[in-house]
Design a protein around this motif. Structure first.
Motif, PDB file in Angstrom:
ATOM      1  N   VAL A  74       0.832  -1.196   0.000  1.00 44.72           N
ATOM      2  CA  VAL A  74       0.000   0.000   0.000  1.00 44.72           C
ATOM      3  C   VAL A  74       0.873   1.255   0.000  1.00 44.72           C
ATOM      4  O   VAL A  74       0.675   2.180  -0.800  1.00 44.72           O
ATOM      5  N   GLY A  75       1.860   1.293   0.895  1.00 40.27           N
ATOM      6  CA  GLY A  75       2.739   2.452   0.973  1.00 40.27           C
ATOM      7  C   GLY A  75       3.508   2.694  -0.309  1.00 40.27           C
ATOM      8  O   GLY A  75       3.705   3.850  -0.725  1.00 40.27           O
ATOM      9  N   ILE A  76       3.940   1.621  -0.951  1.00 42.34           N
ATOM     10  CA  ILE A  76       4.693   1.747  -2.203  1.00 42.34           C
ATOM     11  C   ILE A  76       3.812   2.322  -3.304  1.00 42.34           C
ATOM     12  O   ILE A  76       4.197   3.257  -4.022  1.00 42.34           O
ATOM     13  N   ILE A  77       2.631   1.763  -3.443  1.00 38.06           N
ATOM     14  CA  ILE A  77       1.723   2.236  -4.492  1.00 38.06           C
ATOM     15  C   ILE A  77       1.294   3.671  -4.212  1.00 38.06           C
ATOM     16  O   ILE A  77       1.212   4.503  -5.125  1.00 38.06           O
ATOM     17  N   GLN A  78       1.049   3.991  -2.946  1.00 37.67           N
ATOM     18  CA  GLN A  78       0.690   5.364  -2.592  1.00 37.67           C
ATOM     19  C   GLN A  78       1.820   6.341  -2.920  1.00 37.67           C
ATOM     20  O   GLN A  78       1.587   7.453  -3.397  1.00 37.67           O
ATOM     21  N   THR A  79       3.060   5.939  -2.643  1.00 42.38           N
ATOM     22  CA  THR A  79       4.205   6.789  -2.977  1.00 42.38           C
ATOM     23  C   THR A  79       4.305   6.999  -4.478  1.00 42.38           C
ATOM     24  O   THR A  79       4.507   8.124  -4.959  1.00 42.38           O
TER      25      THR A  79
END
Length: 756
Positions: A74-79
């Motif tokens: 999630v954090g990667i895609i959000q970044t």
């Protein structure tokens, strides 16, 4: 015998070790030098095939595919979204094997899984549903290939035994690939791992892997280097045996791994319906290595890694012969590091034996088909007993479980009293089968870091975990929890043939690679939040030391606990509340104060008296300062932070909590240092940390200029509560040009926003 060479070696024809060019000339008639011969390693060829820089020593890598699990994606895609990503430019596997059983926070775990499925549709990803496979089993079975490179946001991303160089990194590095950028890294040294002879019956891959960890970790022998497995001993190892050794190379702090491939490797690809993905890999006629670990496999014994690190190794027989002394020494060393509840291993030695309470065979290291079959051979017709001891087994993938059901091995284990569980990584990181308070667990998993099994010493809970091979765990289970080496039993190992059922994935895995649906909507759960704004680096920097850790090594599990806390991974603010919570419970409160001071400064409010006194002390000492235009934050000091997990939250949670930097004598891994950089925290190196302590302030004038120019050394000032000011030198180590600008911009998201 396990020997570390003091110097580099030349390997001739993949088998003969030579110490100098003259010896090579005698063997081959060729005149060689190290610079030319280093091109003969397998690693060199794979790295250059993926290098886009044109400079063989300064790598800019593009990977063939990527993979993440449900703690990190999630954090990667959000970044990447915040930085302008429109679709996945390479195959990206999203697995759901970490937070798939936690009942923490209501719907938040399954909300994240559905977010991943929607992202796979929108951006063209590969979605592996909950409990279908652990991340590394799936990538071995479907994504690895000869000569490929795979980047994963899990530190145990290792597929070297299949001819794939795989790297575990923090989420920022994966976001860069999603944005079409490169992984920038000075070409690493390559260490030969020379295997010879054959392991004895009962000796499993964890025995070999732990022996290697015990030999190299404390010396830093392979730190940030490539481990290249060579030698005649490879031919006698089944492929899953190799895979289970390979995944543990992470615990040595190496950067990546690669193995010679052969008919056994080819057979693996054929079984999995991908014969075209096999590629023969071997060193050139002459290859130079920067070091060598020589391992006579016939001398490896049943091994145990005692708390609290995979390198804290003993042979099981050595432990049994000196049980009282070793248990007490390990207990006391552990209790020096733990705040709160205390470990009790003394009580585990009684009635002339060591007794354990729990056994776990799980995940990417333990849950392979071969390991579970070997455990079944040992436990067939036996009983784990009806006492305190329990045994749980987590197969690596549904295809493996299906075959275990078909060939009867699962039945053998269940009939002996073992529990067959889901394809789940939980026991490895504290999200499943946490032992009871005071218990001693033996596990064929990857790590036994402090409290990684899930205990909370601040709440009077403490358990102990040791690592062992599945075979010795099964032998212990057969004796009702009495610690037993598998080599002490007379067992006929059946080594059944494996049949892979690809249809299990075909029925359930969503493969959207190459078929992005741009109009598809992302599905956000109420816990999924955007990253908060991060401030750019100001000309000067003032930080308060909010945690001061003097342990030799600080793991990422101590920086941000795993287990149920990771269920909040998609909510940066909420997850940051757990930063250092088990290692230093007061850190969050201290850091929050500094975060609020900086927010007030940015809003034009007056600085508190404590900070004004710091600036007054600096002025009195003749140090120029500009309080109105100086970023104020928190920092931590640790001797060597960042061993263990690749998860970026170990750094991002500090940043969200107001941190601007880390200070360290050295960083345990390249990936943790990269995480600090990608979240805008300056990775300071300091030789004499005694000049400051918990509660002191550190002022770094000209920090922005020093970072952008990558100055070799510059001056910082420690300010004590009594106004004493002490100058001391700091550095950041080598920074690439993008890394310098990322720190200056405040984080990776800002960097891409500013450079679109």
């Amino acid at each position: 015998m396990l020997k570390l060479y003091d110097n580099g070696i030349y390997l001739v024809n993949g088998e003969t070790i030579c110490s100098c060019p003259e010896e090579v000339a005698q063997k081959t008639g060729r005149i060689v030098d190290a610079k030319e011969a280093e091109k003969g390693t397998m690693a060199y060829g794979i790295l250059q095939a993926h290098n886009k820089s044109g400079d063989p020593d300064q790598l800019q890598l593009k990977f063939d595919s990527m993979t993440s699990h449900d703690i990190t994606y999630v954090g990667i895609i959000q970044t990447a979204r915040a930085s302008g990503m429109k679709q996945f430019p390479l195959p990206y596997v999203l697995t759901n094997c970490h937070n798939s059983l936690c009942a923490v926070g209501g719907t938040i775990n399954e909300d994240d899984h559905k977010f991943a499925l929607s992202a796979a549709h929108k951006y063209g990803g590969i979605y592996v549903p909950t409990n279908m496979a652990n991340i590394h089993s799936y990538n071995r079975e479907t994504m690895a290939g000869g000569g490929r490179m795979i980047l994963g946001s899990d530190s145990h991303t290792r597929y070297g035994a299949l001819g794939t160089m795989a790297v575990g990194e923090g989420g920022g590095e994966l976001a860069k690939q999603l944005l079409g950028r490169t992984y920038d890294f000075a070409r690493p040294q390559v260490i030969a791992i020379y295997l010879t002879a054959t392991p004895r019956p009962g000796i499993g891959p964890h025995d070999v892997a732990l022996s290697i960890c015990g030999a190299v970790y404390k010396k830093g022998y392979v730190k940030n280097k490539v481990m290249e497995f060579v030698g005649p001993g490879i031919a006698g190892l089944p492929i899953e045996y190799r895979n289970a050794i390979d995944v543990m190379t992470t615990e040595t702090t190496c950067w990546s791994s690669i193995w010679v491939t052969d008919e056994e490797t080819q057979r693996y690809y054929t079984i999995h319906g991908r014969p075209q993905d096999f590629k023969k890999l071997q060193p050139a006629e002459v290859a130079y290595y920067d070091g060598c670990v020589y391992i006579d496999l016939s001398t490896i014994e049943s091994t145990i890694a005692m708390p609290m690190h995979p390198s804290n190794t003993y042979t099981i027989h050595e432990l049994q012969a000196n049980a009282a002394d070793i248990l007490h020494a390990v207990q006391e060393e552990a209790n020096k590091q733990i705040k709160g509840a205390k470990m009790n291993l003394d009580s585990k030695f009684h009635d002339g034996a060591i007794w354990v309470d729990q056994g776990e065979i799980a995940g990417c290291a333990g849950g392979t088909f071969d390991n579970i079959c070997a455990a079944a051979d040992i436990l067939r017709g036996q009983s784990c007993g009806n006492g305190a001891f329990t045994l749980s087994i987590y197969p690596g993938s549904m295809p493996a479980l299906s075959e275990l059901l078909k060939n009867g091995r699962a039945n053998d284990l269940v009939n002996a009293g073992a529990i067959m569980r889901e394809c789940f990584c939980g026991p490895c990181f504290g999200a499943g089968d946490c032992p009871a308070n005071g218990e001693f667990s033996i596990r064929h998993t990857t790590r036994n870091f402090p409290n990684r099994e899930g205990s909370k010493p601040g709440e009077s809970q403490m358990a102990a975990v040791a690592l062992m091979d599945a075979r010795s765990i099964a032998a212990t289970a057969a004796n009702g929890g009495k610690l037993t080496a598998a080599t002490d039993l007379d067992v006929e190992y059946t080594n059944p043939e494996y049949h892979y059922n690809a249809s299990l994935y075909e029925k359930r895995v969503y493969n959207g690679w190459g078929h992005a649906e741009p109009d598809a909507e992302l599905r956000f759960g109420p816990n999924i939040k955007d990253w908060p704004e991060m401030p750019a680096l100001t000309d000067d920097l003032l930080v308060k030391v909010c945690s001061y850790i003097t342990d030799p090594v600080t793991t990422t599990d101590e920086l941000i606990p795993s287990g149920e806390t990771s269920s909040y991974r998609s909510n940066p603010e909420r997850l940051s509340e757990f930063a250092l919570s088990r290692r230093d419970p007061q850190y969050v409160g201290r850091s929050k104060v500094m975060r609020q001071i900086e927010r007030d400064r940015e809003a034009g409010k007056a600085l508190p008296e404590e900070v004004l006194n710091v600036y007054a002390a600096l002025t009195k000492a003749g140090v120029k300062n500009d309080p109105a235009h100086t970023d104020i934050g928190s920092t931590i000091f640790a001797n060597m932070p960042g061993d263990g997990s690749a998860r970026e939250q170990a750094a991002s949670c500090q940043r969200v909590m107001g941190a601007s930097a880390n200070f360290a004598k050295q960083y345990a891994t390249k990936r943790y240092r990269s995480n600090c950089i990608n979240w805008g925290m300056t990775p300071f190196l300091v030789e004499n940390p005694e000049v400051f302590e918990l509660g002191d302030y550190i002022f770094v004038p000209g920090i922005r200029e020093a970072v952008l120019e990558n100055k070799a050394s510059f001056t910082a000032y420690a300010v004590k509560p009594d106004g004493t000011v002490t100058a001391f030198p700091v550095s950041t180590g080598a920074l690439t040009e993008p890394e310098r600008q990322i720190i200056a911009d405040g984080c990776l998201i800002n960097y891409y926003r500013n450079n679109q």
